[in-house]
Design a protein around this motif. Structure first.
Motif, mmCIF file in Angstrom:
data_model
loop_
_atom_site.group_PDB
_atom_site.id
_atom_site.type_symbol
_atom_site.label_atom_id
_atom_site.label_comp_id
_atom_site.label_asym_id
_atom_site.label_seq_id
_atom_site.Cartn_x
_atom_site.Cartn_y
_atom_site.Cartn_z
ATOM 1 N N GLU A 220 0.959 41.038 14.788
ATOM 2 C CA GLU A 220 0.623 41.659 13.505
ATOM 3 C C GLU A 220 -0.604 42.543 13.670
ATOM 4 O O GLU A 220 -1.573 42.172 14.345
ATOM 5 C CB GLU A 220 0.356 40.597 12.442
ATOM 6 N N ARG A 221 -0.549 43.681 13.031
ATOM 7 C CA ARG A 221 -1.707 44.568 13.026
ATOM 8 C C ARG A 221 -2.776 43.959 12.140
ATOM 9 O O ARG A 221 -2.520 43.501 11.033
ATOM 10 C CB ARG A 221 -1.317 45.944 12.504
ATOM 11 N N ALA A 222 -3.996 43.933 12.633
ATOM 12 C CA ALA A 222 -5.077 43.304 11.889
ATOM 13 C C ALA A 222 -6.377 44.060 12.116
ATOM 14 O O ALA A 222 -6.602 44.638 13.184
ATOM 15 C CB ALA A 222 -5.237 41.845 12.314
ATOM 16 N N TYR A 223 -7.218 44.012 11.091
ATOM 17 C CA TYR A 223 -8.543 44.616 11.188
ATOM 18 C C TYR A 223 -9.556 43.513 11.446
ATOM 19 O O TYR A 223 -9.623 42.526 10.709
ATOM 20 C CB TYR A 223 -8.905 45.352 9.897
ATOM 21 N N CYS A 224 -10.323 43.637 12.520
ATOM 22 C CA CYS A 224 -11.339 42.645 12.866
ATOM 23 C C CYS A 224 -12.706 43.149 12.420
ATOM 24 O O CYS A 224 -13.216 44.147 12.954
ATOM 25 C CB CYS A 224 -11.333 42.386 14.370
ATOM 26 N N ARG A 225 -13.275 42.466 11.453
ATOM 27 C CA ARG A 225 -14.579 42.893 10.937
ATOM 28 C C ARG A 225 -15.665 42.774 11.994
ATOM 29 O O ARG A 225 -16.622 43.542 12.006
ATOM 30 C CB ARG A 225 -14.940 42.054 9.715
ATOM 31 N N GLY A 226 -15.525 41.787 12.880
ATOM 32 C CA GLY A 226 -16.555 41.590 13.901
ATOM 33 C C GLY A 226 -16.714 42.777 14.819
ATOM 34 O O GLY A 226 -17.832 43.117 15.226
ATOM 35 N N THR B 290 -12.563 47.146 14.465
ATOM 36 C CA THR B 290 -11.417 47.832 15.050
ATOM 37 C C THR B 290 -10.106 47.208 14.575
ATOM 38 O O THR B 290 -10.073 46.056 14.136
ATOM 39 C CB THR B 290 -11.465 47.764 16.593
ATOM 40 N N TRP B 291 -9.028 47.988 14.697
ATOM 41 C CA TRP B 291 -7.676 47.503 14.429
ATOM 42 C C TRP B 291 -7.012 47.144 15.748
ATOM 43 O O TRP B 291 -7.278 47.750 16.782
ATOM 44 C CB TRP B 291 -6.847 48.582 13.728
ATOM 45 N N GLY B 292 -6.128 46.146 15.713
ATOM 46 C CA GLY B 292 -5.394 45.765 16.908
ATOM 47 C C GLY B 292 -4.248 44.841 16.568
ATOM 48 O O GLY B 292 -4.070 44.442 15.412
ATOM 49 N N THR B 293 -3.455 44.511 17.566
ATOM 50 C CA THR B 293 -2.343 43.574 17.393
ATOM 51 C C THR B 293 -2.816 42.169 17.717
ATOM 52 O O THR B 293 -3.383 41.927 18.779
ATOM 53 C CB THR B 293 -1.164 43.937 18.305
ATOM 54 N N GLU B 294 -2.600 41.255 16.770
ATOM 55 C CA GLU B 294 -3.036 39.871 16.926
ATOM 56 C C GLU B 294 -1.826 38.936 16.912
ATOM 57 O O GLU B 294 -0.817 39.208 16.252
ATOM 58 C CB GLU B 294 -3.978 39.484 15.782
ATOM 59 N N TYR B 295 -1.958 37.840 17.641
ATOM 60 C CA TYR B 295 -0.944 36.786 17.638
ATOM 61 C C TYR B 295 -1.608 35.472 17.217
ATOM 62 O O TYR B 295 -2.717 35.163 17.671
ATOM 63 C CB TYR B 295 -0.326 36.613 19.029
ATOM 64 N N ARG B 296 -0.903 34.713 16.404
ATOM 65 C CA ARG B 296 -1.428 33.399 16.009
ATOM 66 C C ARG B 296 -1.126 32.395 17.131
ATOM 67 O O ARG B 296 -0.281 31.519 17.013
ATOM 68 C CB ARG B 296 -0.797 32.954 14.684
ATOM 69 N N LYS B 297 -1.875 32.519 18.198
ATOM 70 C CA LYS B 297 -1.642 31.671 19.373
ATOM 71 C C LYS B 297 -2.551 30.443 19.384
ATOM 72 O O LYS B 297 -2.568 29.691 20.358
ATOM 73 C CB LYS B 297 -1.837 32.466 20.665
ATOM 74 N N ASN B 298 -3.309 30.239 18.316
ATOM 75 C CA ASN B 298 -4.179 29.080 18.204
ATOM 76 C C ASN B 298 -3.554 28.044 17.275
ATOM 77 O O ASN B 298 -3.169 28.369 16.145
ATOM 78 C CB ASN B 298 -5.545 29.472 17.647
#
Length: 225
Positions: free
Chosen positions: A140-146, A149-157
């Motif tokens: 999923e495309r997500a914006y990381c406030r930290g 930047t935008w990037g593709t994230e996986y719920r691997k946790n």
């Protein structure tokens, strides 16, 4: 022997295919994932300390990964009794844990833990349903406030909360994506006691002073988990 240009291009193409197929998330056992490993982490409500004797993972190929995690879980014990152990956080973090390398997606997690707040020892089999595994490999495309930047994230946790009374609850999450609840189970008491009966009833340790002070004053909110 000299290769023609077309044959040379074919060999280069085959080499690239083999290189990509060998590096694109295929782990040591041949499981094809969009990442090298998934992570298993644990946390407990404020002041409700736990000691994990073992957390084992079984993947979709029925391989058993013994002691994928053990030891203390993530917990907060604010001073001056300002914490709130009731209920679960809306968006829990990763918890304290480890990456499980060489595994396919998880089918269930077995965990045996000491609830130091009570004290009592529990075990639970936490099923990770197919719907959860689908979420774990859905980019999923997500914006990381930290990082901004935008990037593709996986719920691997996989984050698992352990609470007094033997309650275990699981979420899948990612640093820049909201956590999604995937399972809740009621654990059972280990009749042999802590350390499977080899410690003569002695637990890992007593709760820390802040945790014990909260329990002494407010008790354990069993009905909130």
């Amino acid at each position: 022997m000299t290769l023609g240009k077309s044959a040379l291009r074919l060999l280069v193409s085959l080499a690239l295919v083999l290189l990509v197929s060998g590096c694109a998330g295929t782990n040591d056992y041949g499981a094809k994932l969009p990442y090298d490993a998934w992570r298993l982490g644990f946390f407990a409500p404020d002041y409700m300390e736990v000691w994990i004797e073992t957390a084992d993972a079984v993947d979709t190929n029925d391989r058993w990964f013994k002691r994928a995690m053990s030891g203390v879980s993530s917990i907060s014990s604010p001073s001056n009794l300002k914490g709130n152990p009731r209920g679960w956080p809306r968006n829990p973090g990763d918890g304290k844990g480890k990456y499980v390398y060489g595994a396919d997606l998880p089918r269930f997690i077995y965990v045996r833990w000491q609830s130091l707040a009570e004290p009592q020892t529990y075990y639970a089999y936490i099923e990770i349903p197919e719907s959860a595994r689908e979420l774990m490999v859905k980019g999923e495309r997500a914006y990381c406030r930290g990082t901004g930047t935008w990037g593709t994230e996986y719920r691997k946790n996989i984050s698992i909360g352990l609470a007094p009374g033997g309650v275990a609850k699981a979420w899948v999450n990612a640093p820049c994506l909201d956590a999604i609840e995937v399972s809740r189970v009621q654990g059972k008491v280990v009749t042999k006691g802590p350390f499977e009966g080899y410690s003569d009833g002695k637990y890992y340790r007593a709760p820390n002073p802040e945790s014990q002070a909260y329990i002494d004053k407010f008790g354990i909110p069993y009905d909130s988990w």
